[in-house]
Design an enzyme around this catalytic site. Structure first.
Site, PDB file in Angstrom:
ATOM      1  N   LYS A 116      41.281  70.890 -44.764  1.00 30.51           N
ATOM      2  CA  LYS A 116      40.998  70.479 -43.397  1.00 30.51           C
ATOM      3  C   LYS A 116      39.517  70.196 -43.184  1.00 30.51           C
ATOM      4  O   LYS A 116      39.149  69.313 -42.410  1.00 30.51           O
ATOM      5  CB  LYS A 116      41.447  71.562 -42.415  1.00 30.51           C
ATOM      6  CG  LYS A 116      42.962  71.708 -42.306  1.00 30.51           C
ATOM      7  CD  LYS A 116      43.320  72.849 -41.366  1.00 30.51           C
ATOM      8  CE  LYS A 116      44.758  73.299 -41.495  1.00 30.51           C
ATOM      9  NZ  LYS A 116      45.738  72.461 -40.850  1.00 30.51           N
ATOM     10  N   GLU A 200      36.848  75.631 -34.973  1.00 32.72           N
ATOM     11  CA  GLU A 200      36.699  74.509 -34.053  1.00 32.72           C
ATOM     12  C   GLU A 200      36.937  74.933 -32.620  1.00 32.72           C
ATOM     13  O   GLU A 200      37.510  75.981 -32.345  1.00 32.72           O
ATOM     14  CB  GLU A 200      37.562  73.308 -34.468  1.00 32.72           C
ATOM     15  CG  GLU A 200      39.031  73.533 -34.521  1.00 32.72           C
ATOM     16  CD  GLU A 200      39.777  72.346 -35.160  1.00 32.72           C
ATOM     17  OE1 GLU A 200      39.275  71.692 -36.102  1.00 32.72           O
ATOM     18  OE2 GLU A 200      40.884  72.077 -34.692  1.00 32.72           O
ATOM     19  N   HIS A 235      52.258  77.641 -32.987  1.00 34.79           N
ATOM     20  CA  HIS A 235      51.802  76.470 -33.724  1.00 34.79           C
ATOM     21  C   HIS A 235      52.874  75.833 -34.594  1.00 34.79           C
ATOM     22  O   HIS A 235      52.575  75.030 -35.471  1.00 34.79           O
ATOM     23  CB  HIS A 235      50.560  76.785 -34.566  1.00 34.79           C
ATOM     24  CG  HIS A 235      49.518  77.513 -33.787  1.00 34.79           C
ATOM     25  ND1 HIS A 235      48.984  76.992 -32.635  1.00 34.79           N
ATOM     26  CD2 HIS A 235      48.957  78.722 -33.954  1.00 34.79           C
ATOM     27  CE1 HIS A 235      48.125  77.868 -32.132  1.00 34.79           C
ATOM     28  NE2 HIS A 235      48.094  78.926 -32.910  1.00 34.79           N
ATOM     29  N   GLU A 275      47.575  63.394 -37.340  1.00 33.78           N
ATOM     30  CA  GLU A 275      47.793  64.270 -36.192  1.00 33.78           C
ATOM     31  C   GLU A 275      46.553  64.325 -35.307  1.00 33.78           C
ATOM     32  O   GLU A 275      45.453  64.547 -35.798  1.00 33.78           O
ATOM     33  CB  GLU A 275      48.114  65.696 -36.658  1.00 33.78           C
ATOM     34  CG  GLU A 275      49.394  65.799 -37.463  1.00 33.78           C
ATOM     35  CD  GLU A 275      49.798  67.250 -37.740  1.00 33.78           C
ATOM     36  OE1 GLU A 275      50.994  67.476 -37.946  1.00 33.78           O
ATOM     37  OE2 GLU A 275      48.932  68.144 -37.755  1.00 33.78           O
ATOM     38  N   GLU A 293      44.402  66.506 -38.502  1.00 37.95           N
ATOM     39  CA  GLU A 293      44.607  66.425 -39.942  1.00 37.95           C
ATOM     40  C   GLU A 293      45.560  65.297 -40.254  1.00 37.95           C
ATOM     41  O   GLU A 293      46.211  64.748 -39.368  1.00 37.95           O
ATOM     42  CB  GLU A 293      45.152  67.739 -40.494  1.00 37.95           C
ATOM     43  CG  GLU A 293      46.509  68.100 -39.957  1.00 37.95           C
ATOM     44  CD  GLU A 293      47.132  69.257 -40.743  1.00 37.95           C
ATOM     45  OE1 GLU A 293      46.611  69.608 -41.817  1.00 37.95           O
ATOM     46  OE2 GLU A 293      48.143  69.774 -40.291  1.00 37.95           O
ATOM     47  N   ASN A 295      48.814  64.498 -42.659  1.00 41.60           N
ATOM     48  CA  ASN A 295      49.829  65.024 -43.565  1.00 41.60           C
ATOM     49  C   ASN A 295      50.261  63.896 -44.483  1.00 41.60           C
ATOM     50  O   ASN A 295      50.762  62.872 -44.028  1.00 41.60           O
ATOM     51  CB  ASN A 295      51.011  65.591 -42.787  1.00 41.60           C
ATOM     52  CG  ASN A 295      50.627  66.870 -42.083  1.00 41.60           C
ATOM     53  OD1 ASN A 295      49.893  67.686 -42.630  1.00 41.60           O
ATOM     54  ND2 ASN A 295      51.082  67.036 -40.864  1.00 41.60           N
ATOM     55  N   ARG A 297      52.599  63.048 -46.473  1.00 43.29           N
ATOM     56  CA  ARG A 297      54.003  63.147 -46.907  1.00 43.29           C
ATOM     57  C   ARG A 297      54.879  62.735 -45.742  1.00 43.29           C
ATOM     58  O   ARG A 297      54.385  62.443 -44.660  1.00 43.29           O
ATOM     59  CB  ARG A 297      54.310  64.592 -47.269  1.00 43.29           C
ATOM     60  CG  ARG A 297      53.921  65.522 -46.106  1.00 43.29           C
ATOM     61  CD  ARG A 297      54.458  66.893 -46.220  1.00 43.29           C
ATOM     62  NE  ARG A 297      53.762  67.814 -45.349  1.00 43.29           N
ATOM     63  CZ  ARG A 297      53.986  67.991 -44.065  1.00 43.29           C
ATOM     64  NH1 ARG A 297      54.893  67.248 -43.447  1.00 43.29           N
ATOM     65  NH2 ARG A 297      53.313  68.867 -43.350  1.00 43.29           N
TER      66      ARG A 297
HETATM   67  P1  ADP Z   1      48.869  72.973 -39.567  1.00 38.72           P
HETATM   68  O1  ADP Z   1      48.295  72.161 -40.669  1.00 38.72           O
HETATM   69  O2  ADP Z   1      49.013  74.402 -39.971  1.00 38.72           O
HETATM   70  O3  ADP Z   1      50.082  72.392 -38.947  1.00 38.72           O
HETATM   71  P2  ADP Z   1      47.179  71.932 -37.478  1.00 38.72           P
HETATM   72  O4  ADP Z   1      45.742  71.832 -37.691  1.00 38.72           O
HETATM   73  O5  ADP Z   1      47.990  70.698 -37.588  1.00 38.72           O
HETATM   74  O6  ADP Z   1      47.749  73.044 -38.453  1.00 38.72           O
HETATM   75  O7  ADP Z   1      47.462  72.602 -36.066  1.00 38.72           O
HETATM   76  C1  ADP Z   1      48.765  73.017 -35.675  1.00 38.72           C
HETATM   77  C2  ADP Z   1      48.819  73.190 -34.161  1.00 38.72           C
HETATM   78  O8  ADP Z   1      47.833  74.107 -33.694  1.00 38.72           O
HETATM   79  C3  ADP Z   1      48.544  71.931 -33.389  1.00 38.72           C
HETATM   80  O9  ADP Z   1      49.691  71.173 -33.237  1.00 38.72           O
HETATM   81  C4  ADP Z   1      48.041  72.456 -32.066  1.00 38.72           C
HETATM   82  O10 ADP Z   1      49.088  72.866 -31.245  1.00 38.72           O
HETATM   83  C5  ADP Z   1      47.292  73.685 -32.452  1.00 38.72           C
HETATM   84  N1  ADP Z   1      45.848  73.406 -32.608  1.00 38.72           N
HETATM   85  C6  ADP Z   1      45.220  73.032 -33.732  1.00 38.72           C
HETATM   86  N2  ADP Z   1      43.904  72.863 -33.527  1.00 38.72           N
HETATM   87  C7  ADP Z   1      43.674  73.150 -32.230  1.00 38.72           C
HETATM   88  C8  ADP Z   1      42.509  73.170 -31.392  1.00 38.72           C
HETATM   89  N3  ADP Z   1      41.296  72.874 -31.857  1.00 38.72           N
HETATM   90  N4  ADP Z   1      42.667  73.491 -30.094  1.00 38.72           N
HETATM   91  C9  ADP Z   1      43.884  73.814 -29.603  1.00 38.72           C
HETATM   92  N5  ADP Z   1      45.002  73.823 -30.323  1.00 38.72           N
HETATM   93  C10 ADP Z   1      44.921  73.497 -31.623  1.00 38.72           C
END
Ligand code: ADP
Length: 658
Positions: A116, A200, A235, A275, A293, A295, A297
């Protein structure tokens, strides 16, 4: 096009890939572990190769064995599905070195997006907006703490190698930072072998909107619009949809252009998802979304995109991997109607959504697209993700698709394992969801209401008692009358609470069932296999109900209006011989591995205090003390594998001095 492919996956996604391959005339080879010898994917593929023991680390994650399976069967390509080896660049290199095609992007593209932190840096360079924060090498806890302080709370800590919602913690104030950091790092280390994190800014009222992209080997990249995946619990996505509610042409243009830039920056080939975290506090804005991020795939939720674009994304993947150009140009890809996908899991929402295991005794679905990898009689084992199926509905409008989803959920019947179907139904009925007012906090805010049990719990309770009372030999007999007269008493255990039910058959015309909440009178009771028919004043209902005997008593599951009601009828003898009261023990709620024991022998604990961390189904579950007391004994070691119901810690009362 290939003539034969290996599918390095299991469950619904393996079955879904088999379907498209079969339609294209491509032969399929399934790989499977010990636990999956009779699994649906292994039975449905043209060939199946055993690749190891049940633990994923010894089977589905063994790239060498998957490649060997391809060699042995003469396949030309490997489709990784999602999860497992799908985003492992070393595996991609090994596949290519073996002269096989990987159905997915290049190893370099995966590496660029795999972590990430590196991905954020790269996207910043490519001009894609990113969430502010710290994403470099330094991992000293005090340093990270200062970074969080400077950023301002709330912040989010993420395992930089994380995925699937694991290894993430939200921190609301500086005092909570250190323990959250430890948790994210520990989860990152155990799940991904990397304890490093990034920090973040936590976006409040966030929405999760992602763009489906596709690239080919000829340098073309297109998008297939967006999906809204804001309905999440911890999440993890629960219900997804396409398009995103409230999306405007202007925001869509900005978002899809950013997604295409992201894919182009890494020379992307195959299916990918970019995403974005989106400010959901008001209307969507072209400057109100940030890259989270990519993905690299196929996503679990790809069926909603297939529904609104009338495409088969697995077909696209196979075509592109075999060297074909993208099947459609951007201008030829259009969006029609609205689609939802709900993820049906073997889990118990009433028990903090703990994954459930067991044998699927009965499984049937209503009208919806069903992506399922489980068949009747199959076991949901503790080794893998407990998803049973995905239900996808499509309608001309969002409301039509939502009503179709509600209907499909109400028609879903699963017994033998507890599922989240009634929770999904409650969610799809929620007024904010109905209005399209989504954000990632919706579920947590309204969890009580979403978990409230339906109004007529008496009916399944009565049927459970009837099913338990029926002598086994008479199940299937045409009439209840065969039993003769009299009355019977049953003790049911419904989620820890003992309920007394009396069945009174002194009246030849009617059977009365007395429950704590009142009495029901049935003028007809009959059995038809696993189905109990009960009639009330001419209204007959058929409720599937399965009784299963175990050493300590009998379990009964009754299906009513889309929900499974489970009761336990203890064997009174077993109860007498059971020693310590359950209150004195901390037991494993499911089979898993002990990750951390947070207390020592002799320690005093108070009710609700965290005492142990169990990892099961790839998630961490914190177990808490059932009451105040002292730790009398620790019956497990960190790292130990423990089975469902095993005693892990024992409590003794606190005795006052003197
Ligand atoms: P993963 O790779 O584990 O799926 P992500 O980075 O895609 O993790 O985040 C998964 C979820 O977490 C997101 O869909 C969102 O709901 C929440 N999230 C991630 N980053 C943030 C952020 N900076 N602020 C608020 N919610 C977040």
């Amino acid at each position: 096009m290939f003539t034969k492919i290996v599918i390095a996956n299991r469950g619904e996604i393996a079955c879904r890939i088999i379907d498209t391959a079969a339609r294209l005339g491509v032969a399929t080879v399934a790989v499977h572990s010990d636990a999956d010898a009779n699994a649906l994917h292994a039975r449905r593929a043209d060939e199946a190769v055993h690749i190891g023991p049940s633990a994923a680390s010894e089977s589905y994650l063994r790239g060498d064995r998957v490649i060997e399976a391809a060699r042995r069967t003469g396949a030309q390509a490997i489709h990784p599905g999602y999860g497992f080896l799908s985003e492992n660049p070393d595996f991609v290199e090994a596949v290519e070195a073996a002269g096989l095609a990987f159905v997915g992007p290049s190893a370099e593209a995966i590496r660029a997006m795999g972590r990430k932190d590196a991905a954020k840096a790269l996207m910043e360079e490519a001009g894609v907006p990113i969430v502010p924060g710290y994403h470099a090498e330094e991992q000293d806890p005090a340093f990270l703490h200062r970074q969080a302080d400077e950023l301002g709370y709330p912040v989010m800590i993420k395992a930089r190698s994380g995925g699937g919602g694991k290894g993430m913690r939200v921190v609301h104030d500086r005092d909570a930072f250190r323990s959250a950091l430890d948790g994210a790092a520990r989860e990152g280390l155990h799940a991904f072998g990397d304890s490093a994190v990034l920090i973040e800014k936590y976006i409040e009222s966030p929405r999760h909107i992602e763009v489906q992209v596709f690239g080919d080997a000829h340098g073309n990249v297109v998008h297939l619009f967006e999906r809204d995946c804001s309905l999440q619990r911890r999440h993890q996505k629960v219900i997804e949809e396409a398009p995103a509610p409230g999306m405007t042409a202007e925001v869509r243009r900005a978002m899809t252009e950013a997604a295409i830039r992201a894919a182009q920056a890494i020379g992307y080939r195959g299916a990918g998802t970019v995403e974005f975290i989106v400010d959901g506090s008001g209307e969507l804005r072209a400057d109100g979304f940030w890259f989270m991020e990519m993905n690299t795939r196929l996503q679990v939720e790809h069926p909603v995109t297939e529904a609104v674009t009338a495409t088969d994304l697995v077909e696209w993947q196979l075509r592109i991997a075999s060297g074909d150009p993208l099947p459609l140009a951007q201008s030829a890809i259009s969006l029609t109607g609205h689609a939802f996908e709900a993820r049906l899991y073997a889990e118990d929402p009433q028990k903090d959504f703990l994954p459930a295991t067991g044998t699927v005794e009965h499984l049937s679905f209503g009208s919806a697209r069903i992506d399922s990898g489980v068949a009747r009689g199959e076991e949901i084992s503790p080794f893998y993700d407990p998803m049973i199926a995905k239900l996808t509905t499509h309608g001309a409008t969002r409301e039509q698709a939502r009503v179709a989803l509600l209907r499909a959920l109400a028609q879903t019947q699963v017994t033998g394992v507890t599922t989240n179907v009634s929770f999904l139904h409650a969610l799809a009925s929620h007024p904010d969801f109905a209005a399209g007012a989504l954000d990632t906090g919706l579920i947590e805010r309204d969890i009580e209401r979403l978990l409230a049990i339906g109004s007529r719990v008496e009916l399944p309770m009565a049927v459970a008692a009837i099913a338990l009372c029926a002598p086994a030999a008479e199940q299937g007999a045409p009439s209840w009358r065969l039993w003769g007269r009299g009355s019977e008493r049953v003790l049911l255990d419904g989620g820890g609470e003992t309920i007394e039910v009396r069945i009174d058959r002194s009246d030849t015309q009617r059977t009365k069932v007395m429950l704590p909440g009142g009495a029901l009178a049935f003028d007809r009771i009959a059995f038809d296999g696993d189905i109990v028919e009960v009639g009330e004043r001419g209204h007959t209902r058929r409720l599937p109900s399965v009784v299963r005997a175990t050493a300590d008593g009998r379990h009964v599951s009754v299906l009513f209006e889309g929900s499974t009601y489970r009761y336990f009828c203890p064997d009174p003898l077993a109860r007498l011989t059971r020693s310590a009261s359950r209150e004195d023990d901390v037991r494993a709620p499911m089979t898993g591995a002990v990750r951390a024991v947070l207390v020592g022998e002799g320690a005093e604990v108070s009710a609700g205090q965290d005492v142990l961390v169990l990892e099961a189904m790839k998630m961490e579950h914190t177990l808490r003390a059932p009451r105040d007391g002292r730790i009398a004994a620790i019956d497990c070691a960190e790292g130990a594998q423990v089975s469902d119901g095993a005693v892990l810690l024992r409590l003794e009362p606190l005795v006052a001095d003197g």
